[in-house]
Design a protein around this motif. Structure first.
Motif, PDB file in Angstrom:
ATOM      1  N   PRO A  69      48.504  43.345  42.971  1.00  0.00           N
ATOM      2  CA  PRO A  69      47.272  44.055  42.629  1.00  0.00           C
ATOM      3  C   PRO A  69      46.017  43.194  42.733  1.00  0.00           C
ATOM      4  CG  PRO A  69      48.819  43.975  40.767  1.00  0.00           C
ATOM      5  CD  PRO A  69      49.541  43.489  41.953  1.00  0.00           C
ATOM      6  N   GLU A  70      46.146  41.888  42.360  1.00  0.00           N
ATOM      7  CA  GLU A  70      44.929  41.064  42.335  1.00  0.00           C
ATOM      8  C   GLU A  70      44.387  40.770  43.723  1.00  0.00           C
ATOM      9  OE1 GLU A  70      47.866  40.203  41.181  1.00  0.00           O
ATOM     10  OE2 GLU A  70      48.446  38.156  41.736  1.00  0.00           O
ATOM     11  N   ILE A  74      40.727  46.372  44.646  1.00  0.00           N
ATOM     12  CA  ILE A  74      40.429  47.701  44.140  1.00  0.00           C
ATOM     13  C   ILE A  74      39.943  47.573  42.704  1.00  0.00           C
ATOM     14  CG2 ILE A  74      41.911  49.178  45.550  1.00  0.00           C
ATOM     15  CD1 ILE A  74      43.447  48.160  42.519  1.00  0.00           C
ATOM     16  N   PHE A  84      39.334  44.388  27.012  1.00  0.00           N
ATOM     17  CA  PHE A  84      39.914  43.205  26.370  1.00  0.00           C
ATOM     18  C   PHE A  84      39.300  43.066  24.978  1.00  0.00           C
ATOM     19  CE2 PHE A  84      39.777  41.928  30.983  1.00  0.00           C
ATOM     20  CZ  PHE A  84      41.088  42.290  31.224  1.00  0.00           C
ATOM     21  N   TYR A  95      34.487  39.516  33.674  1.00  0.00           N
ATOM     22  CA  TYR A  95      35.843  38.993  33.882  1.00  0.00           C
ATOM     23  C   TYR A  95      36.220  38.901  35.370  1.00  0.00           C
ATOM     24  CZ  TYR A  95      40.895  38.468  33.279  1.00  0.00           C
ATOM     25  OH  TYR A  95      42.183  38.009  33.319  1.00  0.00           O
ATOM     26  N   GLY A  96      36.038  40.012  36.103  1.00  0.00           N
ATOM     27  CA  GLY A  96      36.416  40.043  37.515  1.00  0.00           C
ATOM     28  C   GLY A  96      35.535  39.127  38.352  1.00  0.00           C
ATOM     29  N   LEU A  99      36.716  35.490  38.053  1.00  0.00           N
ATOM     30  CA  LEU A  99      37.908  35.217  38.851  1.00  0.00           C
ATOM     31  C   LEU A  99      37.560  35.087  40.325  1.00  0.00           C
ATOM     32  CD1 LEU A  99      40.316  37.647  37.068  1.00  0.00           C
ATOM     33  CD2 LEU A  99      40.605  35.189  37.246  1.00  0.00           C
ATOM     34  N   ARG A 100      36.442  35.703  40.724  1.00  0.00           N
ATOM     35  CA  ARG A 100      36.026  35.568  42.120  1.00  0.00           C
ATOM     36  C   ARG A 100      35.074  34.400  42.308  1.00  0.00           C
ATOM     37  NH1 ARG A 100      37.598  40.299  41.327  1.00  0.00           N
ATOM     38  NH2 ARG A 100      38.637  41.576  42.883  1.00  0.00           N
TER      39      ARG A 100
ATOM     40  N   ALA B 449      43.737  43.547  34.131  1.00  0.00           N
ATOM     41  CA  ALA B 449      43.381  42.188  34.543  1.00  0.00           C
ATOM     42  C   ALA B 449      43.853  41.940  35.976  1.00  0.00           C
ATOM     43  CB  ALA B 449      44.003  41.173  33.589  1.00  0.00           C
ATOM     44  N   ARG B 450      45.051  42.440  36.297  1.00  0.00           N
ATOM     45  CA  ARG B 450      45.557  42.257  37.662  1.00  0.00           C
ATOM     46  C   ARG B 450      44.653  42.963  38.666  1.00  0.00           C
ATOM     47  NH1 ARG B 450      51.001  40.964  38.077  1.00  0.00           N
ATOM     48  NH2 ARG B 450      50.526  40.631  40.264  1.00  0.00           N
ATOM     49  N   THR B 451      44.231  44.204  38.351  1.00  0.00           N
ATOM     50  CA  THR B 451      43.384  44.908  39.317  1.00  0.00           C
ATOM     51  C   THR B 451      42.018  44.236  39.446  1.00  0.00           C
ATOM     52  OG1 THR B 451      42.370  46.435  37.753  1.00  0.00           O
ATOM     53  CG2 THR B 451      44.458  47.119  38.716  1.00  0.00           C
ATOM     54  N   LEU B 452      41.624  43.465  38.441  1.00  0.00           N
ATOM     55  CA  LEU B 452      40.332  42.772  38.521  1.00  0.00           C
ATOM     56  C   LEU B 452      40.450  41.438  39.236  1.00  0.00           C
ATOM     57  CD1 LEU B 452      38.977  43.629  34.989  1.00  0.00           C
ATOM     58  CD2 LEU B 452      37.938  44.296  37.139  1.00  0.00           C
ATOM     59  N   GLY B 453      41.646  41.083  39.663  1.00  0.00           N
ATOM     60  CA  GLY B 453      41.779  39.889  40.490  1.00  0.00           C
ATOM     61  C   GLY B 453      42.510  38.726  39.859  1.00  0.00           C
ATOM     62  N   ALA B 454      43.118  38.930  38.691  1.00  0.00           N
ATOM     63  CA  ALA B 454      43.834  37.823  38.060  1.00  0.00           C
ATOM     64  C   ALA B 454      45.302  37.852  38.457  1.00  0.00           C
ATOM     65  CB  ALA B 454      43.711  37.918  36.544  1.00  0.00           C
ATOM     66  N   GLY B 455      45.844  36.702  38.829  1.00  0.00           N
ATOM     67  CA  GLY B 455      47.274  36.612  39.121  1.00  0.00           C
ATOM     68  C   GLY B 455      48.071  36.689  37.833  1.00  0.00           C
ATOM     69  N   PRO B 456      49.407  36.745  37.937  1.00  0.00           N
ATOM     70  CA  PRO B 456      50.219  36.876  36.715  1.00  0.00           C
ATOM     71  C   PRO B 456      49.970  35.756  35.709  1.00  0.00           C
ATOM     72  CG  PRO B 456      51.577  37.065  38.688  1.00  0.00           C
ATOM     73  CD  PRO B 456      50.219  36.700  39.149  1.00  0.00           C
ATOM     74  N   GLN B 458      47.282  33.726  35.510  1.00  0.00           N
ATOM     75  CA  GLN B 458      45.912  33.835  34.983  1.00  0.00           C
ATOM     76  C   GLN B 458      45.821  34.946  33.947  1.00  0.00           C
ATOM     77  OE1 GLN B 458      43.962  34.133  38.775  1.00  0.00           O
ATOM     78  NE2 GLN B 458      42.387  32.683  38.131  1.00  0.00           N
ATOM     79  N   THR B 459      46.494  36.055  34.232  1.00  0.00           N
ATOM     80  CA  THR B 459      46.504  37.162  33.279  1.00  0.00           C
ATOM     81  C   THR B 459      47.057  36.695  31.943  1.00  0.00           C
ATOM     82  OG1 THR B 459      46.850  38.723  35.063  1.00  0.00           O
ATOM     83  CG2 THR B 459      47.354  39.489  32.854  1.00  0.00           C
TER      84      THR B 459
END
Lengths: 341, 548
Positions: A69-70, A74, A84, A95-96, A99-100, B449-456, B458-459
């Motif tokens: 998914p990451e 999307i 959170f 947050y997103g 991570l970018r 968190a995963r859909t926002l771009g964090a890997g397992p 990082q999540t």
């Protein structure tokens, strides 16, 4: 960004999900269907939260169905907001971006911009627990669109809110979509939301997409009886077409109907009916069972033999409980779905 | 990701299942002569020990439940000022080492203890009126002291979330308060009562220090104490192993029954909506309950207070009056000849810190695997990780004792084995505490968190870890307190290099050096109270029955 779902297949015990779907660039597409039809699963498979047994998902020509998914790029809004709880509103939205690896300065200005978009600028430092349901959902929306996703997925985002708030928020969601021309896939079981929000609607039943079309097209010319009954209020009469007439099971001629003879169902909306006082003429004789005053209009429930029909009347209607009359379905307005039900 | 379940399982295999297998193998193999099982069961004494173990646990459980039920009602249904504090206090016995309770009991209930002296002084008696100590009732009293707050807390927690709708409906249908309680409320509470009873029975069955000291002889001996005697006093290791196998078999089957009952209890909760109890206490009820609370506080607090006070007192001469002094603390650390206490404190702190360092990751990994993954391996992991709760630490200590002899015959210490035993004792509590907080995290949080771009990973770091912080701190406090107070396995493994505070206390009690024991005990109590305060500060959630 165009989203293509090709022959996506997943089996859960007896249930099978089999979907083909395209969401064009900038389009707002709603998937609608009763609970258990697989619409949320479809969304979660697009997001990468569940895996498919077969088929592919591609985003602008890039095959993403095997990516975690990451990596898919999307954005998703969950039914329970999924904010959170240990982060402030601003931190949730950022947050997103973090991570970018978006720099601190850009991040802050982007967060400000998004909070302004959802009208929550003054709540930036508050924590989710102190926000109302509607505010929480707006934070979730801002957080999902913050990293500029290629596609925005919304999973029944309004179902936990009360009716009035839902109307405000759905307008807001649509405005955000229009401002950013986001390709959007929206899942709901609420037909009114789907009708009012979408460019196109996909109607889902039993793990498959029954048909897609514009809200107006699907409402007025549903290709399936199920679609017609699912979207908006409607009436159905079981019967058959015989020598140019639709005849009910009990033998009454209801409305002129061209086309081949055979059994089937007559489908019409509550506003496709005229109630007459005089008992003579074409149509079904009826007795008024109940009159519901709805403010702007009146909903009249009538009974004709074994059939129940609902009719829209003006708010100052003279029909009242116990009165009888004759019901006429306006010629050319109903639809006939052949086949035994 | 798929092999993550190995992370908690492999250490458990080495730390728990290996020593257990060694015991089983040794017991089956035996030495020369008849099999140890034959020797064991041809001796009527064995049956007396097993019978007494079962009997004392049953009586202790009954007494704990009877004392605990009114408290459960208070915690579950009533509102009154100080309720939070009272609830917090019920957690104290959890973190209080058993040897400390033993010491406090000796000081307070002993024949020349506070209670008897007070009574003798007031009523001018020649003999102590309450010869409680070194008897069956001392064992039961100490077990009740330990476990009735647990009963009140577990059942009260259930009661608090128990829907009182059916009870109210019964009242409107014409049932009086008594009939309503007996026919509606009590049947609803039964799962919680059975579940609490099962747990308490298990604790009492495995109790060691209380029976060892307060039982005071072969007449009141349980399986655990007998294992210790066989291993370390009569040096009949085969017999100890055979007894350990019998004991572990009994406790494991009890654990199985308890877990089954807990499942049923949690099902009962799930089916019903919750409404918090808001009964206000008034008038006569207030007097009655005030009396109950006072009694409870007296029973629980007075032995502990007596212990602390005693540590600051000294007799000037043999029959002189008592005066305030810090002498005993001074003696503890400066005693010429042996710096026993100093070494004990140092060892205890080192062992407890190491235990926390090992039990925390182990328990956390286990909690993550068992709550986050489904399927056969997750269930297998869960069972494998919870089994240590059903085997007493005396048996575990014996296992390590044998392992040391078997694998490291030249090693004269036992520090590593002591820490390993402490880890096995402590991590199930970390597991419980962390699972409780993990279960409260909505599954959509890590997903978003995963859909926002964090890997397992990082999540885990950014979302799950911050949210289970309180569970981790609670688990760490538990692990620390348990290690500080552990005496069962430690005593069996005791060698020159592994003297800990509880062991030092045991020796001081054995040598009738009660003042020094009180000073060291107060120190230990202080450390445990710090743990308890931290635990409560974190919400004390790790103690409560699991919420779904």
């Amino acid at each position: 960004m165009t989203l293509n779902v090709n022959d996506l297949f997943r089996r859960y015990g007896d249930f099978q999900l089999r979907v083909n779907l395209t969401v064009s660039k900038g389009e707002f597409l709603s998937v609608i269907g009763p609970s258990g039809c697989g619409k949320s699963t479809l969304l979660r498979m697009v997001a990468g939260l569940e895996s498919a047994d077969a088929g592919s998902i591609d985003l602008n020509g890039r095959e993403i169905s095997h990516e975690p998914p990451e990596k898919r790029g999307i954005g998703m809004v969950f039914q329970d907001y999924a904010l959170f709880p240990h982060m402030s509103v601003a931190e949730n939205v950022a947050y997103g971006l973090k991570l970018r690896k978006v720099g601190k300065k850009d991040r802050e200005s982007r967060v400000r911009e998004l909070l302004a978009l959802v009208r929550l600028t003054d709540k930036a430092d508050e924590f989710p627990a102190t926000l109302s349901g509607g505010e929480q959902q707006r934070v979730a929306l801002a957080r999902a669109i913050a990293p500029n996703p290629s596609v925005l997925l919304l999973d029944e985002p309004l179902s936990a809110l009360d009716a009035r708030l839902r109307i405000d928020l759905r307008r807001e969601i649509r405005e955000v979509h229009d401002r950013l021309s986001l390709t959007t896939l929206y899942v709901t079981h609420d037909q009114e939301e789907a009708l009012t929000l979408s460019d196109r609607i996909a109607v889902m039943k039993g793990g498959e997409i029954l048909q897609t079309g514009t809200p107006k097209g699907l409402y007025e010319r549903p290709g399936h009886l199920f679609t017609g009954m699912f979207l908006g209020l409607s009436n159905t009469l079981a019967g058959r077409v015989e020598q140019g007439w639709f005849v009910t099971d009990s033998g009454t001629q209801v409305v002129r109907w061209g086309g081949p003879d055979g059994p089937g169902t007559l489908f019409f909306r509550p506003h496709h009916v005229v109630l007459h006082e005089s008992p003579s003429g074409i149509g079904l004789s009826f007795v008024v069972k109940r009159v519901e005053y709805c403010g702007a209009w009146t909903l009249v429930h009538v009974v004709s033999g074994a059939h129940r029909v609902i009719v829209f009347e003006a708010r100052d209607t003279l029909w009242e409980e116990g009165r009888s009359g004759r019901l006429e379905v306006l010629p050319g307005e109903g639809l006939f779905f052949p086949g035994l039900t | 990701m798929r092999l993550l379940w190995l992370v908690p399982v492999v250490p458990t295999l080495i730390l728990f299942y290996l020593p257990l297998s060694v015991i089983l193998a040794e017991a089956l193999k035996g030495g020369e002569g008849p099999s140890p099982f034959v020797r064991l069961f041809s001796n009527p004494y064995t049956f007396r020990v097993i019978g007494f173990t079962l009997w004392q646990a049953l009586v202790s459980t009954g007494v704990s439940l009877m004392l605990g039920l009114p408290g459960a009602w208070l915690l579950g249904r009533a509102t009154f000022p100080g309720k939070r504090l009272l609830k917090a206090l019920t957690a104290i016995p959890f973190v209080l080492p058993s040897i400390l309770v033993v010491l406090a009991f000796v000081i307070f209930y002993g024949n020349s203890g506070v209670l008897n002296r007070f009574a003798m002084g007031v009523f001018d008696l020649k003999r102590p009126p309450f010869p409680i100590l070194y008897s069956f009732s001392a064992i039961v009293l100490a077990h009740a002291f330990y476990n009735f707050p647990l009963a009140a807390r577990l059942i009260g927690g259930f009661w608090e979330r128990h829907n009182d709708g059916p009870a109210l409906a019964a009242r409107t249908l014409g049932a009086g308060p008594v009939r309503c309680f007996l026919t509606v409320t009590l049947p609803g509470l039964l799962p919680a009562i059975f579940s609490a009873a099962g747990l308490i029975y298990l604790f009492c069955f495995m109790s060691f220090a209380v029976v060892l000291v307060l039982g005071g002889g072969p007449r009141y001996t349980t399986i655990e104490v007998e294992i210790y005697r066989a291993a370390r006093i009569s040096l009949d290791l085969d017999m100890a192993a055979a007894l350990a196998v019998v004991g572990a078999g009994l406790t494991l089957s009890m654990l199985w029954i308890t877990v089954k009952m807990q499942h049923r209890a949690s099902h009962a909760v799930r089916g019903q909506a919750s409404r918090r109890g808001t009964l206000r206490l008034s008038g006569k009820a207030r007097i009655f309950w005030g009396f109950y609370i006072l009694l409870v506080v007296l029973v629980v607090a007075s032995p502990l207070v007596a212990l602390v006070v005693r540590s600051f007192l000294a007799q000037v001469s043999r029959s002189g009056p008592l005066v305030w002094t810090l002498k005993w603390y001074d003696v503890l650390f400066t005693e010429s000849g042996s710096a026993l206490s100093l070494m004990a404190v140092k060892n205890s702190l080192v062992f407890a810190s190491l235990t926390v360092c090992a039990a925390l990751p182990l328990g956390m990994a286990a909690a993550w695997v068992t709550t986050r993954s489904q399927g056969v391996w997750a269930r297998f992991t869960e069972t494998a990780m919870m089994l240590p709760m059903g085997v007493s630490s005396v048996v575990l200590g014996l296992g390590y004792f044998k392992c040391l002899a078997l694998f490291f015959p030249d090693y004269s210490g036992s520090r590593a084995a002591v820490v390993a035993a402490h880890v096995v004792v402590a991590y199930p509590f970390v597991l419980r505490s962390v699972s409780a907080s993990l279960k409260r995290i909505s599954p959509s949080l890590p997903q978003v968190a995963r859909t926002l771009g964090a890997g397992p990973f990082q999540t885990f770091l950014t979302v799950e870890l911050p949210l289970i912080r309180s569970g981790l701190v609670g688990g760490a406090c538990f692990a620390f307190a348990l290690s500080m107070g552990e005496i069962n396995a430690t005593l069996i493994l005791a060698r020159a290099d592994t003297i800990t505070i509880p062991l030092a206390l045991y020796r001081l009690i054995g040598a009738y050096r009660f003042f020094a024991a009180c000073a060291l005990g107060t120190l230990l109590m202080g450390l445990c109270v710090v743990c308890f305060l931290l635990l409560e500060w974190m919400g004390g959630e790790s103690l409560d029955p699991e919420r779904e």
